[in-house]
Design an enzyme around this catalytic site. Sequence first.
Site, PDB file in Angstrom:
ATOM      1  N   VAL A 128       0.859  -1.188   0.000  1.00  0.00           N
ATOM      2  CA  VAL A 128       0.000   0.000   0.000  1.00  0.00           C
ATOM      3  C   VAL A 128       0.894   1.237   0.000  1.00  0.00           C
ATOM      4  O   VAL A 128       1.797   1.359   0.841  1.00  0.00           O
ATOM      5  CB  VAL A 128      -0.924   0.014   1.237  1.00  0.00           C
ATOM      6  CG1 VAL A 128      -1.788   1.271   1.232  1.00  0.00           C
ATOM      7  CG2 VAL A 128      -1.789  -1.242   1.281  1.00  0.00           C
ATOM      8  N   LYS A 129       0.634   2.121  -0.956  1.00  0.00           N
ATOM      9  CA  LYS A 129       1.468   3.322  -1.081  1.00  0.00           C
ATOM     10  C   LYS A 129       0.738   4.489  -0.424  1.00  0.00           C
ATOM     11  O   LYS A 129      -0.418   4.784  -0.776  1.00  0.00           O
ATOM     12  CB  LYS A 129       1.682   3.609  -2.559  1.00  0.00           C
ATOM     13  CG  LYS A 129       3.000   4.242  -2.914  1.00  0.00           C
ATOM     14  CD  LYS A 129       3.096   4.285  -4.439  1.00  0.00           C
ATOM     15  CE  LYS A 129       4.358   4.924  -4.906  1.00  0.00           C
ATOM     16  NZ  LYS A 129       4.326   5.126  -6.361  1.00  0.00           N
ATOM     17  N   VAL A 130       1.402   5.145   0.518  1.00  0.00           N
ATOM     18  CA  VAL A 130       0.804   6.298   1.200  1.00  0.00           C
ATOM     19  C   VAL A 130       1.767   7.483   1.082  1.00  0.00           C
ATOM     20  O   VAL A 130       2.984   7.295   1.037  1.00  0.00           O
ATOM     21  CB  VAL A 130       0.511   5.999   2.702  1.00  0.00           C
ATOM     22  CG1 VAL A 130      -0.433   4.818   2.858  1.00  0.00           C
ATOM     23  CG2 VAL A 130       1.793   5.770   3.488  1.00  0.00           C
TER      24      VAL A 130
END
Length: 217
Positions: A82-84
């Site tokens: 997951v890219k944040v």
Amino acid sequence: MKFFVDTADVAAIAELNALGMVDGVTTNPSLILKSGRDILEVTKEICGIVSGPVSAEVVSLKADEMIAEGRKLAKIAPNIAVKVPLTWDGLKACKTLSDEGHMVNVTLCFSANQALLAAKAGATFISPFVGRLDDINLDGMELIADIRTIYDNYDFRTQILAASIRTVNHAAECARIGADVMTAPPDVIRKLASHPLTDAGLAQFMKDWEKTGQKIL
Ligand code: E4P
């Protein structure tokens, strides 16, 4: 150094993957736009091709919404990272999602202090953007070196994922400094094979071979 491909172009990923060049994939909202595909569909297709981490980016700005989006993206496949974004809310989302056992890639990193925070929040990957720093006349590669030193000083396990890689020199420098991963568009990865002396040498060999009048097959 691991190679991630920075694209949502499934055909390009498949071609490089068949050559053993793909250790993972990174996408972002701009790359999803460029692909013209639905994020959930295209990400699922990519995860079916590549066994390494595939980064899919959240698009909310608030931590609780990022967490909800991250959980949904993580359901696509076990190899989703997951890219944040590297904001205070992004760090909160990173901590929660990491604690839940998800891989998290903290993106849009432009300083060593930001990288330090991401590591403390449990990020699997930190993505410093080399090319975008170079664009404003700062030294992107110096940031990679600084983060390498800081992470090694304290034995942080967060992997340095050098992003916004635009040139073959960027790639070689990242490997020299010891970035764990670099992510680059397919064209940049293909260009790593090119050298003018290879082209010139091959042209000469072809010329001389023709003169021998021989054939191998
Ligand atoms: C990384 O995760 C980003 O998607 C990417 O490397 C950004 O590259 P750009 O600055 O060339 O758009």
